[in-house]
Structure formats: structure tokens, C-alpha cells
Design a protein around this motif. Structure first.
Motif, PDB file in Angstrom:
ATOM      1  N   TRP A 174       0.731  -1.493   0.038  1.00  0.00           N
ATOM      2  CA  TRP A 174       0.079   0.285  -0.161  1.00  0.00           C
ATOM      3  C   TRP A 174       1.097   1.281  -0.095  1.00  0.00           C
ATOM      4  CZ3 TRP A 174      -0.780   4.330   3.306  1.00  0.00           C
ATOM      5  CH2 TRP A 174      -2.079   5.022   3.062  1.00  0.00           C
ATOM      6  N   LEU A 175       0.405   2.096  -0.892  1.00  0.00           N
ATOM      7  CA  LEU A 175       1.222   3.977  -0.930  1.00  0.00           C
ATOM      8  C   LEU A 175       0.555   4.390   0.171  1.00  0.00           C
ATOM      9  CD1 LEU A 175       3.442   5.080  -2.263  1.00  0.00           C
ATOM     10  CD2 LEU A 175       1.959   5.565  -4.162  1.00  0.00           C
ATOM     11  N   TYR A 176       0.964   5.318   0.261  1.00  0.00           N
ATOM     12  CA  TYR A 176       0.899   6.533   1.052  1.00  0.00           C
ATOM     13  C   TYR A 176       0.772   7.779   0.383  1.00  0.00           C
ATOM     14  CZ  TYR A 176      -1.128   9.305   5.033  1.00  0.00           C
ATOM     15  OH  TYR A 176      -1.454  10.682   6.076  1.00  0.00           O
ATOM     16  N   ASP A 177      -0.793   7.963  -0.327  1.00  0.00           N
ATOM     17  CA  ASP A 177      -0.395   8.793  -1.047  1.00  0.00           C
ATOM     18  C   ASP A 177      -0.328  10.452  -0.298  1.00  0.00           C
ATOM     19  OD1 ASP A 177      -0.443  10.758  -3.616  1.00  0.00           O
ATOM     20  OD2 ASP A 177      -2.238  10.061  -3.878  1.00  0.00           O
ATOM     21  N   GLU A 178       0.689  10.975  -0.173  1.00  0.00           N
ATOM     22  CA  GLU A 178       0.400  11.948   0.797  1.00  0.00           C
ATOM     23  C   GLU A 178      -0.094  13.288   0.849  1.00  0.00           C
ATOM     24  OE1 GLU A 178       3.295  14.749   4.280  1.00  0.00           O
ATOM     25  OE2 GLU A 178       4.030  12.649   3.494  1.00  0.00           O
ATOM     26  N   GLU A 179       0.643  13.824  -0.460  1.00  0.00           N
ATOM     27  CA  GLU A 179       0.211  14.530  -1.594  1.00  0.00           C
ATOM     28  C   GLU A 179      -1.015  14.790  -1.272  1.00  0.00           C
ATOM     29  OE1 GLU A 179       0.560  18.228  -3.946  1.00  0.00           O
ATOM     30  OE2 GLU A 179       1.695  17.503  -2.760  1.00  0.00           O
ATOM     31  N   ARG A 180      -1.759  13.575  -2.339  1.00  0.00           N
ATOM     32  CA  ARG A 180      -3.382  13.782  -2.266  1.00  0.00           C
ATOM     33  C   ARG A 180      -4.304  13.782  -1.714  1.00  0.00           C
ATOM     34  NH1 ARG A 180      -6.840  11.706  -6.421  1.00  0.00           N
ATOM     35  NH2 ARG A 180      -8.516  11.380  -6.211  1.00  0.00           N
ATOM     36  N   TYR A 181      -3.850  13.805  -0.112  1.00  0.00           N
ATOM     37  CA  TYR A 181      -4.327  13.896   0.741  1.00  0.00           C
ATOM     38  C   TYR A 181      -4.395  15.760   1.388  1.00  0.00           C
ATOM     39  CZ  TYR A 181      -4.218   8.682   1.096  1.00  0.00           C
ATOM     40  OH  TYR A 181      -4.171   7.556   0.814  1.00  0.00           O
ATOM     41  N   ARG A 182      -2.971  15.726   1.091  1.00  0.00           N
ATOM     42  CA  ARG A 182      -2.548  17.310   1.196  1.00  0.00           C
ATOM     43  C   ARG A 182      -3.716  18.545   0.032  1.00  0.00           C
ATOM     44  NH1 ARG A 182       0.475  21.510  -0.315  1.00  0.00           N
ATOM     45  NH2 ARG A 182      -0.154  20.591  -2.320  1.00  0.00           N
ATOM     46  N   ARG A 183      -3.885  17.506  -1.105  1.00  0.00           N
ATOM     47  CA  ARG A 183      -4.410  19.060  -1.971  1.00  0.00           C
ATOM     48  C   ARG A 183      -5.705  18.521  -1.738  1.00  0.00           C
ATOM     49  NH1 ARG A 183      -1.207  15.623  -5.767  1.00  0.00           N
ATOM     50  NH2 ARG A 183      -3.281  14.823  -6.586  1.00  0.00           N
ATOM     51  N   VAL A 184      -6.115  17.360  -1.122  1.00  0.00           N
ATOM     52  CA  VAL A 184      -7.951  17.158  -0.704  1.00  0.00           C
ATOM     53  C   VAL A 184      -7.966  18.321   0.474  1.00  0.00           C
ATOM     54  CG1 VAL A 184     -10.317  15.798   0.241  1.00  0.00           C
ATOM     55  CG2 VAL A 184      -8.441  15.364  -1.847  1.00  0.00           C
ATOM     56  N   ALA A 185      -7.041  18.233   1.218  1.00  0.00           N
ATOM     57  CA  ALA A 185      -7.162  18.928   2.718  1.00  0.00           C
ATOM     58  C   ALA A 185      -7.693  21.021   2.338  1.00  0.00           C
ATOM     59  CB  ALA A 185      -6.719  18.659   3.723  1.00  0.00           C
ATOM     60  N   ALA A 186      -6.239  20.474   1.164  1.00  0.00           N
ATOM     61  CA  ALA A 186      -6.347  22.158   0.973  1.00  0.00           C
ATOM     62  C   ALA A 186      -7.663  22.621   0.340  1.00  0.00           C
ATOM     63  CB  ALA A 186      -4.988  22.656   0.216  1.00  0.00           C
ATOM     64  N   ALA A 187      -8.068  21.829  -0.195  1.00  0.00           N
ATOM     65  CA  ALA A 187      -9.288  22.536  -1.459  1.00  0.00           C
ATOM     66  C   ALA A 187     -10.203  22.264  -0.086  1.00  0.00           C
ATOM     67  CB  ALA A 187     -10.094  20.961  -2.038  1.00  0.00           C
ATOM     68  N   ARG A 188     -10.422  21.518   1.042  1.00  0.00           N
ATOM     69  CA  ARG A 188     -11.405  21.337   1.760  1.00  0.00           C
ATOM     70  C   ARG A 188     -11.768  23.536   2.304  1.00  0.00           C
ATOM     71  NH1 ARG A 188     -13.410  18.475  -0.821  1.00  0.00           N
ATOM     72  NH2 ARG A 188     -13.900  15.559   0.300  1.00  0.00           N
ATOM     73  N   SER A 189     -10.564  23.255   2.610  1.00  0.00           N
ATOM     74  CA  SER A 189     -10.119  24.534   3.348  1.00  0.00           C
ATOM     75  C   SER A 189     -10.506  25.587   2.010  1.00  0.00           C
ATOM     76  CB  SER A 189      -8.432  25.217   3.697  1.00  0.00           C
ATOM     77  OG  SER A 189      -8.248  26.324   3.755  1.00  0.00           O
ATOM     78  N   ARG A 190     -10.476  25.953   1.059  1.00  0.00           N
ATOM     79  CA  ARG A 190     -10.957  26.543  -0.355  1.00  0.00           C
ATOM     80  C   ARG A 190     -11.882  26.710  -0.257  1.00  0.00           C
ATOM     81  NH1 ARG A 190      -6.093  24.752  -2.612  1.00  0.00           N
ATOM     82  NH2 ARG A 190      -7.080  23.341  -4.330  1.00  0.00           N
ATOM     83  N   GLU A 191     -12.752  25.220  -0.029  1.00  0.00           N
ATOM     84  CA  GLU A 191     -14.719  25.835   0.201  1.00  0.00           C
ATOM     85  C   GLU A 191     -15.281  26.410   0.861  1.00  0.00           C
ATOM     86  OE1 GLU A 191     -15.530  21.113   0.297  1.00  0.00           O
ATOM     87  OE2 GLU A 191     -14.978  20.707  -2.044  1.00  0.00           O
ATOM     88  N   GLN A 192     -14.178  26.625   2.292  1.00  0.00           N
ATOM     89  CA  GLN A 192     -15.233  26.576   2.916  1.00  0.00           C
ATOM     90  C   GLN A 192     -14.918  28.813   2.939  1.00  0.00           C
ATOM     91  OE1 GLN A 192     -12.890  25.742   6.254  1.00  0.00           O
ATOM     92  NE2 GLN A 192     -13.950  24.009   6.450  1.00  0.00           N
ATOM     93  N   GLN A 193     -13.588  28.887   2.370  1.00  0.00           N
ATOM     94  CA  GLN A 193     -13.605  30.407   2.358  1.00  0.00           C
ATOM     95  C   GLN A 193     -14.304  30.975   1.245  1.00  0.00           C
ATOM     96  OE1 GLN A 193     -11.839  32.877   3.614  1.00  0.00           O
ATOM     97  NE2 GLN A 193     -12.655  34.407   2.145  1.00  0.00           N
ATOM     98  N   ALA A 194     -14.525  30.452   0.379  1.00  0.00           N
ATOM     99  CA  ALA A 194     -15.645  30.241  -0.925  1.00  0.00           C
ATOM    100  C   ALA A 194     -16.872  30.825  -0.776  1.00  0.00           C
ATOM    101  CB  ALA A 194     -15.654  29.580  -1.889  1.00  0.00           C
TER     102      ALA A 194
END
Length: 754
Positions: A448-468
Motif C-alpha cells: 500500500w502506498l500512502y499518497d500524502e500529496e493527494r491527501y494534502r491537496r484534498v485538505a487544502a481544497a476543503r479549506s478553499r471551499e470554506q473561504q468560498a
């Protein structure tokens, strides 16, 4: 199978397939109904070319008509073999769809968590050809019995697979559900040339690309079926009149709704952000003479069904609901949607308001945002994928186990909350690294590969949604256009109907009588706190020899707290006291100042003041509320003394609170339960087993306190600032009971529940 007078589509008719589809549509939707061009394209692609199709169309557009008509055409053309399987996310949607299918003469069966005892009967009817459609809840896809006993045969016999609310497949979607990702397994197991239809009203470009890619799994070869056909239309909702009414406090918002609920057309939905707020608002509105009912995930399924039926039949003016009443509730004449508090994403907001005005010329949509919305978003924000070392720990425990381990057993091995651990395991299951079986979870041994970059991007996208969402509240442009652009709608344009386009909005005036009554309701102090009854599973693995039921001789009595932190009334007053920091997401964009002074959950703001936890004497209004809570407790035996719990974070607050209670109640203050020097910090511990293990040796009873307890003839009032899991109070009560206290009554300012 087909209504009287309607030609069987297996028999040729004039005008070919489209004319037969039009005839079926008129039977479903009325004599004036006509196919939209995208509806016809989707039906033709599914029936004639057996393609994979993604429909991104607004709520009320007619997506369900596509799969019911395609089902009728395919069943007729194939001699009524190969049934359609529809995966639907909510029981409300399943019930609505079964009723719609019956109107077309299509026989539907259901398999979901609410009818487990009927599964064999439903599946027998499917095998014998008595059913045309099987409606399945997505959580069934990860149920071992369903997956092992039903799913393989289902995949091999399905004639059309429909995935409703398909944005749930994608972790970029606003309502990502790991169970939905198992659809890849179902899709991959389909026979060649079995068509697949996915539908959603809330998918931006990233979600469309992600879902299209997943639908392409094991797609049949050939130029006619290469890739996923995406049919994306305008997301405008011509009937909706959007408005925002900004009011300063919760009592104004409750009062405004009491004043204006009767002016809103027909019946509708009032959304709140928490279960507690839904219950508070329901009680208040009923007291003002409004016919309303509560709807949230904590209510028994049978009660939710009754509430849905009451709204469908207009026996209530509104359901006061959380997001549990979101996707799938189908009432075409729903006249309004009001939000008391803003959702954390404009995409989920668009999805929720889409319930209104599906068969009306005009429907009202009103948002009453609150300054505390951002605190509530933060309160519910801990949904990101766990760090790699935590995931590896779980995988290691499963790999070393000689039997399946339940989620409860795994909690003793890893510091995660139950719901977050369950979500993580479902993701690992869909990735093929673990497998859910009867009795729990096992390791598959797959890497199993831990896709840290993807998880970080998803978290950042959630933050942008809140600002929107904050930007939506203060936008000077068209509100519907704003929402459509958030969904990457290429047709987005000003609607000409919202408060910004017309310059007309609802009055922000609130009658003094309604505001006063709302304030009195919101200031009602006190919530019960039930004591822990059982020790957590697996404590032996953490070096603590505990199991089973907590002995009555060591247990606390039922307690009280001033309020839940998620409450709209006193919760709003208490919540800032327990806010310690603004969460940071690496790489997240710094939000703009859409709302003056607003911190955006999930985003680090350089130079911004970080609010600290209050540590000092309790303000006067809270002291009065504490007194009111104690006065209304109704205990069987009044406490005879007060003991506090020593705190690292708020020692002066707890000491002063205990002293004030002692003085006002004329009770002796015996001192505090001391913390052991160098003992563990448990503030960031997430599950019961680890929290209890950390607390087990954290406190000690001084000789002076023990002597005082031994002379008592009644209960001790045990005072703390906040109850999170209840284990601090449980351990403290046990120590006090062992030292001689006849019984222990826990009391805290706040309880940390939704």
C-alpha cells in the motif's frame, strides 16, 4: 410490467426507439412531457450503444427518468432479462425511487440496512425474474454477507448499473463516501457491453474527471463505447430566489424564523449545522405555534420516515433538519429552504437548496449565516486521512493478527476516533490492502502506498471551499451565478432573481417578542450527561487490566453540564473558551478578508492572532447559568461537598468555578483531585481505550482529601471544565469512591457532543 394501453418496447412501433422512449416518458411524467435532448442522448447511448454515461444536471432536471426509461427499453428488448441495479445513497432516495418505478409499472426491490430480514426474499424475486430493478444502499457494498453472497452474482447478471449521486465516489466531491468507492469492484465485474449510468447535480470539473475515470474501469472495447460520455447541462434553477439575511445573534435568527416562517410558501426544510441546534429550534418554533418536526441522523429510522411522510403530505410546515436530509429527498412542490447557519461548502449548499422548487415557478431560499459557523466547521473538521504512521500501525496490527479484528478491538491499538478509524479502514478496503470479513477486518498482504500529496491537496481544497462559502455570503454579484461557477458550470450567468440581481430581499427586522422568547429558550441551561457503563474493549493490550461492566461501587452517577459546545445558545458562549488554535493545512492559500475578523478553519493565517483558552474567574453570566443548571438538576440526593479536578490548561477557571459553587450552594470545598507530576497529556487522544490508558494513573487522592471523603454522608459534586469522552470523570469518580465517597455527581461547563 407496463401500464395499460402502453406498448411493450420489445415490439416494433412507429418512429423507432425515440418514439417509444417518448411514449414511456408520457406514462411516467404526464401527457405533456417531452424528452430533453440530453435525456435522449443518454438513453440512446445506454440502450443502443451500451456505453458508460455521466449525467451532470441540476436537481429536478429528470435524471431518474433516464434510468427508468432505459430500464424499460432494455428489459423489453432483452425479453425482460438482466435487471437494472440502482445504487442510491440514502433510504429516503430509495423509497422515492421505488415509488417512481411503480408509476411506470417497473417492479422494484430494495436491499439496504433497514430491511436485512427481507434480503433473501428480495433476491429470490430478482432471480425468478419478478423484479425489474434492485435498489441498493452503498453501505451494502462493504457488507461481508452482501459482498460475498450476493455481489458476484449481481455483477454477472446486471443489465444496467446506475450510480446515483455519483460525486460520492470521488474524494474531491463534497460528500465523499468510502463505501461508494467499492463500486469500482462492481463495475469491473460487469459482463462486456453492460451499460453504466452515473448521475449527479453537484460535480465540478475535477470531480467529473475523477468519476469518468472510475467509470472507465474495465470498460468494453470498441470505438462506440470508448471512454465515458459526459452530458453536462446548465445548473441554473429557474424557480429559486436566493437571499442572505445577516443577523447579529442566534436569538435574532430564531426570532426571524418565528416571524417569517408563516410567510414562506408551502412547506419546506430548515437546515441547521448540528443536531443540537435542530432540536433547540424545533422546541422553540413549536412553542411559537408552528407545526415543525426534527430530522437528523440521531433519530430512529422509523421516526425519520414519519417525518418525511408528514412533510410530503404537508402535515408540517417544515422539517428542522441537519444534512442527513440532503441527497435523495424528493418533494417536487417544496416551497422553501432556509439555512440557520452556513454549510462549509458552496457545493453542498447548492445541493441542499436543490430540494426546493422542482415543480414550482417560485421557491424561496434564504441563508441566515452566523459568526459562529466557522467555529462549528472547525469543530467538525477532523475528517482528513490519518498520518502515515497511524495507517501503518493499523496495517501492522492486522498483519500480525491470527483472526479478524473488529473496529472496536483495533481502537486499542491505534489512537483514532471510531468513526475516523472506520472511514480509514473502508478506504484501505477499496484499495485492496485490508478486507472486511465476518467478525471484523483482515490484512490482504497487498502493498500500500500512502499518497500524502493527494491527501494534502484534498485538505487544502476543503479549506478553499470554506473561504468560498464566506465569499458567497458577502458577494455583490449574482448568488446563483456564484454557486454555478463553484461547480464549473460553463453556462453560468446572472439569474435576475436573487437579492443581488433584484435589489430586493427579506427584511432583517425581528419582533421584540420573538427575539425575547428565542433568547429565553436559548438561555435555558443544563444538559444531562450519562456516565460510562462499560470499560473499552482491548484495555489489556495497553497494560490496564479492565474489561466488562464498570462496577456500581466505582461508577459515577448521571451528571450535568451547562451546555453542549455545539449548542446555538450557551454553546456559542462557551465555544471560544475552548478554542486553542487555528488549524493549519500545509500549502493552503491564505484566505482573503471576506468577513472582517473571520478565521477560516483549516487555513493558517500568518500574523493572525491565535485565540487562547480562557483561564480565569468565570464571567458573571456564566456563573448565573451554572447556578440555574444546578438548581434544575432534580438530583435524588443533594450533594454535601464539592471536589474539583486539577487542570493543566485552565487551573484558575476550574478552581474559581468550584469555589463559586461551594459559596453559593453553602457546601464545603474539600479540595481537588491532584494530577500526578509528569503524567500523560490526553488532550489530543482520540479514542476511548487510549484516553483511558493515559488517564489511569494520572490522578491521586491526597491524604487530607481522603480523610474528608471518609466522613461524608452524601454525594460529592465533582467539578471539571469540559467533558469530551467521559473517561476523566469516570476515572476521577472511581478514585473518589475508593477513597470513601458514597456517590459522585459529575458537573462540567461544557460537554463535547454534536
Amino acid at each position: 410490467m407496463f401500464p395499460a394501453g402502453l406498448a411493450d418496447p420489445a415490439e416494433p412501433g412507429p418512429g423507432g426507439l425515440r418514439e417509444r422512449a417518448e411514449e414511456l416518458l408520457r406514462a411516467l411524467a404526464g401527457p405533456a412531457a417531452a424528452l430533453r435532448e440530453d435525456q435522449w442522448q443518454a438513453i440512446d447511448a445506454l440502450v443502443t450503444h451500451r456505453r458508460r454515461v455521466l449525467l451532470v444536471q441540476r436537481t429536478g432536471w429528470g435524471k431518474s427518468a433516464v434510468y427508468f426509461l432505459a430500464t424499460a427499453l432494455l428489459r423489453g428488448a432483452a425479453g425482460r432479462a438482466a435487471p437494472t441495479v440502482i445504487v442510491s445513497p440514502l433510504l429516503a432516495l430509495i423509497r422515492n425511487q421505488a415509488a417512481a418505478a411503480a408509476r411506470l409499472g417497473i417492479r422494484a426491490g430494495e436491499i439496504h440496512s433497514g430491511n436485512v430480514t427481507e434480503w433473501d426474499e428480495v433476491y429470490a424475486a430478482l432471480r425468478s425474474g419478478e423484479l425489474d430493478v434492485l435498489l441498493v444502499g452503498p453501505e451494502r457494498l462493504n457488507n461481508p454477507t452482501f459482498r460475498d453472497d450476493y455481489l458476484p452474482e449481481l455483477a454477472a447478471t446486471t443489465g444496467l448499473l446506475v450510480i446515483d449521486e455519483a460525486h460520492c465516489i470521488s474524494d474531491w466531491g463534497h460528500d465523499f463516501r468510502p463505501d461508494y468507492r467499492r463500486l469500482r469492484t462492481l463495475v469491473a465485474g460487469l459482463r462486456p457491453r453492460v451499460p453504466v449510468l452515473a448521475t449527479t447535480a453537484t460535480a465540478n470539473t475535477r470531480v467529473v474527471e475523477d468519476v469518468s475515470e472510475q467509470l472507465g474501469t474495465s470498460a468494453p472495447a470498441g470505438p462506440a463505447s470508448a471512454g465515458t460520455l459526459v452530458l453536462r447541462g446548465s445548473l441554473d434553477r429557474e424557480s429559486l430566489r436566493l437571499a442572505v439575511v445577516s443577523l447579529p445573534q442566534a436569538e435574532h435568527r430564531f426570532g426571524w424564523l418565528a416571524d417569517h416562517l408563516g410567510e414562506l410558501p408551502g412547506s419546506g426544510i430548515v437546515y441547521t449545522l448540528t443536531k443540537a441546534a435542530a432540536e433547540e429550534l424545533t422546541i422553540f418554533l413549536r412553542g411559537q405555534g408552528h407545526a415543525v418536526a426534527t430530522y437528523h441522523g440521531g433519530i430512529e429510522a422509523a421516526e425519520r420516515i414519519v417525518a418525511e411522510e408528514d412533510l410530503l403530505a404537508n402535515r408540517v410546515k417544515a422539517l428542522i433538519a441537519t444534512s442527513a436530509l440532503g441527497m435523495g429527498f424528493d418533494k417536487p412542490d417544496l416551497g422553501f429552504v432556509v439555512h440557520i447557519g452556513a454549510p462549509s461548502s458552496p457545493i453542498s449548499y447548492y445541493q441542499q437548496i436543490g430540494r426546493a422548487g422542482r415543480a414550482l415557478d417560485t421557491a424561496e431560499v434564504v441563508l441566515l449565516p452566523a459568526a459562529e459557523d466557522r467555529d462549528i466547521w472547525r469543530y467538525f473538521a477532523d475528517t482528513s486521512f490519518p498520518p502515515e504512521h497511524v495507517v501503518r500501525r493499523v496495517l501492522g496490527v492486522l498483519a500480525g493478527a491470527d483472526r479478524p479484528l473488529s473496529t472496536q478491538a483495533l481502537l486499542a491499538s491505534v489512537d483514532l476516533g471510531p468513526s475516523r478509524l472506520d472511514q480509514m479502514l473502508k478506504v484501505l478496503d477499496t484499495d485492496g490492502t485490508v478486507r472486511r470479513v465476518r467478525g471484523g477486518w483482515v490484512s490482504t498482504g497487498e502493498p500500500w502506498l500512502y499518497d500524502e500529496e493527494r491527501y494534502r491537496r484534498v485538505a487544502a481544497a476543503r479549506s478553499r471551499e470554506q473561504q468560498a462559502m464566506l465569499d458567497y455570503i458577502v458577494t455583490t454579484g449574482c448568488r446563483m451565478e456564484f454557486l454555478r461557477r463553484q461547480l464549473d458550470d460553463p453556462h453560468a450567468a446572472a439569474c435576475g432573481r436573487c437579492d443581488r440581481c433584484t435589489g430586493r430581499s427579506w427584511s432583517s427586522a425581528v419582533s421584540e417578542s420573538s427575539r425575547t422568547r428565542a433568547r429565553d429558550e436559548l438561555r435555558r441551561a443544563g444538559v444531562p450527561v450519562e456516565p460510562r457503563r462499560m470499560w473499552p474493549t482491548g484495555m489489556g493490550r495497553l497494560g490496564v487490566d479492565l474489561a466488562g461492566r464498570i462496577p456500581a461501587s466505582a461508577a459515577a452517577e448521571p451528571g450535568r453540564a451547562l451546555a453542549r459546545l455545539s449548542d446555538v445558545g450557551w454553546g456559542n458562549r462557551l465555544r471560544p473558551m475552548f478554542t486553542s488554535a487555528t488549524l493549519a493545512v500545509p500549502g493552503a492559500a491564505v484566505p482573503g478578508a471576506a468577513v472582517p475578523g473571520a478565521a477560516v478553519p483549516g487555513a493558517a493565517v500568518p500574523g493572525a492572532a491565535v485565540p487562547g483558552a480562557l483561564d480565569g474567574p468565570l464571567p458573571g453570566d456564566l456563573v448565573e447559568a451554572v447556578v440555574a443548571t444546578l438548581a434544575g438538576w432534580g438530583w435524588q440526593r443533594r450533594p454535601v461537598a464539592v471536589v474539583s479536578i486539577a487542570s493543566r490548561s485552565r487551573p484558575r477557571l476550574i478552581a474559581s468555578l468550584a469555589e463559586r459553587i461551594s459559596t453559593i450552594g453553602r457546601l464545603p470545598l474539600l479540595g481537588q483531585l491532584d494530577r500526578v507530576a509528569g503524567g500523560p497529556h490526553t488532550g489530543q487522544v482520540h479514542n476511548s481505550a487510549h484516553r483511558l490508558a493515559g488517564l489511569w494513573d494520572a490522578f491521586t487522592v491526597s491524604p487530607a482529601l481522603a480523610a474528608a471523603l471518609g466522613e461524608l454522608g452524601g454525594p460529592v459534586l465533582l467539578v471539571d471544565d469540559r467533558i469530551v469522552t467521559g473517561w476523566t470523570m469516570t476515572v476521577a469518580a472511581r478514585l473518589l469512591r475508593q477513597a470513601g465517597a458514597p456517590s459522585v455527581l459529575p458537573f462540567a461547563l461544557a460537554v463535547d457532543t454534536a
